[in-house]
Enzyme design. Structure first.
Site, PDB file in Angstrom:
ATOM      1  CG  HIS A   1      -1.768   1.197   1.384  1.00 15.16           C
ATOM      2  ND1 HIS A   1      -3.107   1.207   1.092  1.00 15.16           N
ATOM      3  CD2 HIS A   1      -1.483   2.461   1.813  1.00 15.16           C
ATOM      4  CE1 HIS A   1      -3.614   2.409   1.315  1.00 15.16           C
ATOM      5  NE2 HIS A   1      -2.640   3.191   1.773  1.00 15.16           N
ATOM      6  CD  GLU A   2       1.490   3.712   3.651  1.00 13.53           C
ATOM      7  OE1 GLU A   2       1.720   4.730   2.966  1.00 13.53           O
ATOM      8  OE2 GLU A   2       0.470   3.606   4.358  1.00 13.53           O
TER       9      GLU A   2
ATOM     10  CG  HIS B   1       0.655   6.302  -0.747  1.00  9.48           C
ATOM     11  ND1 HIS B   1      -0.400   6.878  -1.413  1.00  9.48           N
ATOM     12  CD2 HIS B   1       0.113   5.723   0.359  1.00  9.48           C
ATOM     13  CE1 HIS B   1      -1.528   6.653  -0.748  1.00  9.48           C
ATOM     14  NE2 HIS B   1      -1.237   5.945   0.325  1.00  9.48           N
TER      15      HIS B   1
ATOM     16  CG  HIS C   1       1.147   8.493  -7.236  1.00  6.79           C
ATOM     17  ND1 HIS C   1      -0.087   8.736  -6.677  1.00  6.79           N
ATOM     18  CD2 HIS C   1       1.172   9.210  -8.381  1.00  6.79           C
ATOM     19  CE1 HIS C   1      -0.783   9.551  -7.465  1.00  6.79           C
ATOM     20  NE2 HIS C   1      -0.024   9.857  -8.499  1.00  6.79           N
TER      21      HIS C   1
END
Length: 601
Positions: A392-393, A396, A399
Site C-alpha cells: 500500500h505505502e 504511494h 506514485h
C-alpha cells in the site's frame, strides 16, 4: 516461563530496519544551515510584492522565487517531521519539529501576498502575460488552479494574518498527537499461558487478530478504558479542530467546511454524496459478512472486538520483512520493469523505517519531498496486514517517484484524492497474486477473509467515518456544542446502522472516535473509500494484460498535479463523477464473499 513481548526502544532497533534520513541532511548542522536558508528566502521574497502588475517578466521572477522557497522549505519540514515521528518521546526531536512548524507558519505569512496579487491580475491579464512570455506556459495549470479560488481568497493583509495563525490552528491536532502517541499508558494484555504483550497503538491491531477471544477482548476493553478516562479532553481537542475548520471555511465564503475541503482538489460534492448513498444501499452485504463471521467462529454472540480475527483461526501466513519484500516484487511485476526497479531501489537504500519502537508514530505512511527519497514509515508485525501495508505505502512512494521523474516541481505532487488510488491498486494486485499462487483452500479462505476485512475497513469503515465527520461539522456550524457524551452517542448510532443493532451496539465502540487521527485531516477519509473502489476497476484492467491499460495507469502515476484529479482519473479509465466504479467494487466484494462462503462450506 513464557517469553514476554517487549516494544523496542529506538536505540535498540537494528540500523538496517531504520530509514536513512542522512540522505536528506547528513547531520544537524546541515539541517540548521538549510533551515536558516529557508528563512532567508522567505524574507527576501517580500521584494517582489507589488510587482506582478509590472509585466510578464515580473510574474515569472516572482513565481520562480515562490516555488524555490516552498521547495527548500518542504525538504526541511519533511526531515524534522520524520525525525519526530520515529520517536515522539525524544524532546530534542520534538523541539526541532516544533520550531519547524513555527517557521512554516511564518513562511506562509510572508508568502501569502502572492495569490491575492495574482488574483488581482485576473484571468485575462495572466493569459496575455503567458502569450508574451513563453516560459510562463510552464505554470499554466498552476495559475488556473489559483485563479479559480478568486471568490474564496481574501485581501493580502487578511491572507497574511490567516497564514500566520497556522501553528495555532494546528494546535488541536498536535495536542491529540502527543497525547495519543506519547502520553497514554495501557495495561499489558496477559494470555492464558502467562505471556504478556505491551498494549500500544501499534500492537492493538495485532492483538485484535488473536485467535484467543480473551486476548482480543482484553485488548479492546483495556484500550477503551484509558480513552474513556480522557474522553472530555479528546472531545475538546476534536471539537476545537472542527470549529477552526468551520471558521476558516466561513471566512473564505464557503457554504461548509466540506465544500472547502473538496474544492481544494476541485472535487464535486456529488462524489462524496454518491459514495455515502452507495454504501447505504449495500450495508446488507456488510451485515451478511458479519453474520458469516459469527457462524464460522461459532460464537454465542459477536461484538466489535471479534471483527478482525481471521475466520480460519490462527493465521497460517507469516512473513519476515525479507520475505515480504520478495512477494511484493512478484505481485507488482505486472506493472512493468521500471516500476519494479524503483521498488527495488527503495528496498536497497533504506527508504523504509520498518519496526515499531517506543514512542514511534503508529500506523504507516509514505512521505518525502520533491528533493528527497520517497520514504515509508511502517510498524512491521510479521503478518499479512504488514505485507499489505508495505505494498500500500509502496504504491504511494512509486506514485511520488514517477511523478517527480516526469513532472517539474510545480506539478511534482498530487492530491490525496488520487493518492489513495495508487496505494489500493497495489493492494488489489497483491490479493490477485495471492489468490492465484496460494492453492491451499485454508490459505485461499484466509486471503479472501483478509480482502473482505480490507474492504470492510476501507470502503465501509471510512464512509462511516465520513458520515460522523460531516455530522461533527454540521452540528458545530449550527452553533451546538460538541460534548463527549453527544459525540459518543452519535458515533454508536452510526456504528449500529452499519453493523446492525446487536454487533454495532458494543458499548466501548462509542469511544472509538477519540482515537482516530484522520478526523483532524479535514474530510480526508472519504477518499480512502472512493480510492479503493476506483482501484478495483483499475486493477482489473491491469490484470487483463492489455498493455494500453497498464500504460494508462502508469501515465496516471506520472501525471502529478498537471491536471485536475477527476480529469487524470478519466484518462486512466475511471470516471469518478459517475457511480459505475462503486457498483463494480461492491460486485467484487459480493463475489468474493460468496466464494468464501463456498470455501468454508
Amino acid at each position: 516461563m513464557p517469553e514476554n513481548k517487549k516494544v523496542l526502544q529506538r536505540n535498540e532497533v537494528p540500523e538496517e530496519m531504520t530509514w536513512n534520513l542522512g540522505l536528506i541532511f547528513k547531520d544537524e548542522a546541515e539541517f540548521e544551515a538549510a533551515f536558516t536558508a529557508v528563512k532567508d528566502l522567505a524574507d527576501k521574497f517580500s521584494q517582489y510584492q507589488g510587482t506582478l502588475a509590472s509585466g510578464p517578466q515580473a510574474l515569472l521572477t516572482a513565481t520562480e522565487a515562490l516555488l524555490a522557497t516552498y521547495r527548500a522549505a518542504e525538504k526541511v519540514y519533511v526531515y524534522a517531521s520524520m525525525k519526530n515521528d520515529q520517536d515522539t518521546t525524544n524532546s530534542t526531536q520534538q523541539g526541532l519539529f516544533a520550531k519547524t512548524q513555527a517557521m512554516m507558519a511564518q513562511l506562509e505569512g510572508k508568502l501569502a501576498w502572492f495569490n491575492p496579487e495574482l488574483l488581482a491580475l485576473g484571468e485575462q491579464q495572466v493569459a496575455s502575460y503567458q502569450q508574451a512570455e513563453p516560459k510562463l506556459q510552464a505554470y499554466a495549470q498552476l495559475f488556473a488552479d489559483t485563479l479559480r479560488f478568486k471568490e474564496h481568497t481574501l485581501s493580502s493583509t487578511e491572507e497574511k494574518l490567516l497564514a500566520s495563525l497556522g501553528d495555532i490552528f494546528a494546535a488541536p491536532e498536535n495536542i491529540f498527537s502527543v497525547l495519543d502517541d506519547a502520553d497514554l499508558q495501557f495495561e499489558d494484555v496477559v494470555a492464558k499461558d502467562g505471556s504478556r504483550t505491551e498494549l500500544t497503538d501499534s500492537t492493538y491491531s495485532q492483538l485484535l487478530q488473536s485467535s484467543d477471544r480473551d486476548v482480543r477482548q482484553q485488548a479492546f476493553e483495556k484500550l477503551y478504558q484509558v480513552y474513556q478516562q480522557f474522553l472530555r479532553t479528546f472531545a475538546k481537542t476534536l471539537g476545537s479542530h472542527v470549529h477552526i475548520q468551520n471558521f476558516t471555511a466561513q471566512t473564505r465564503h464557503y457554504d461548509s467546511a466540506r465544500q472547502a475541503a473538496l474544492n481544494a482538489n476541485n472535487i464535486p460534492l456529488s462524489v462524496y454524496d454518491n459514495l455515502v448513498s452507495a454504501v447505504h444501499q449495500h450495508r446488507d452485504l456488510l451485515q451478511r459478512y458479519v453474520a458469516l463471521r459469527q457462524k464460522v467462529l461459532a460464537l454465542p454472540d459477536l461484538n466489535m472486538a471479534d471483527l478482525y480475527t481471521p475466520l480460519t483461526g490462527k493465521p497460517e501466513l507469516s512473513y519476515t520483512f525479507e520475505e515480504g519484500k520478495k512477494i511484493a516484487l512478484k505481485a507488482l511485476a505486472v506493472l512493468g520493469p521500471e516500476y519494479v526497479a524503483n521498488v527495488q531501489e527503495a528496498f536497497d537504500n533504506r527508504y523504509i523505517d520498518v519496526l515499531p519502537n517506543k514512542g514511534k508514530r503508529g500506523g504507516a505512511y509514505s512521505g518525502g519531498s520533491y528533493d528527497t527519497a520517497p520514504y515509508i514509515l511502517l510498524n512491521w508485525n510479521d503478518d499479512l496486514d504488514s505485507l499489505y501495508t508495505l505494498v500500500h505505502e509502496m504504491g504511494h512512494s512509486m506514485h511520488s517517484q514517477l511523478t517527480k521523474k516526469h513532472q517539474p516541481y510545480q506539478y511534482g505532487d498530487y492530491s490525496i484524492f488520487v493518492a489513495e488510488i495508487a496505494s489500493t491498486t497495489n493492494e488489489n494486485l497483491l490479493t490477485a497474486y495471492l489468490l492465484e499462487h496460494e492453492k491451499d483452500p485454508a490459505v485461499q479462505a484466509y486471503v479472501l477473509n483478509y480482502y473482505l476485512d480490507g474492504f470492510k475497513g476501507t470502503v465501509y469503515r471510512q464512509t462511516q467515518f465520513a458520515e460522523f465527520e460531516q455530522w461533527l461539522h454540521e452540528k458545530d456550524a449550527a452553533g451546538q456544542p460538541l460534548t463527549a457524551d453527544e459525540m459518543s452517542a452519535k458515533y454508536l448510532e452510526i456504528n449500529q446502522d452499519y453493523y446492525g443493532k446487536k454487533v454495532g451496539g458494543t458499548p466501548q465502540i462509542a469511544y472509538e472516535w477519540a482515537r482516530i487521527p484522520h478526523f483532524y485531516y479535514d474530510f480526508y477519509v472519504y477518499q480512502y473509500a472512493t480510492g479503493f473502489a476506483a482501484a478495483s476497476t483499475l486493477a482489473g484492467k491491469i490484470l487483463n494484460d492489455d498493455p494500453a491499460d497498464t500504460q494508462a495507469y502508469l501515465d496516471y502515476l506520472s501525471a502529478g498535479s498537471s491536471a485536475y484529479p477527476i480529469e487524470i482519473m478519466q484518462k486512466a479509465g475511471v470516471d469518478m463523477t459517475q457511480t459505475d466504479y462503486l457498483e463494480t467494487a461492491f460486485g467484487i466484494f459480493e463475489r468474493r464473499l460468496t466464494k468464501l462462503e463456498e470455501v468454508l462450506g
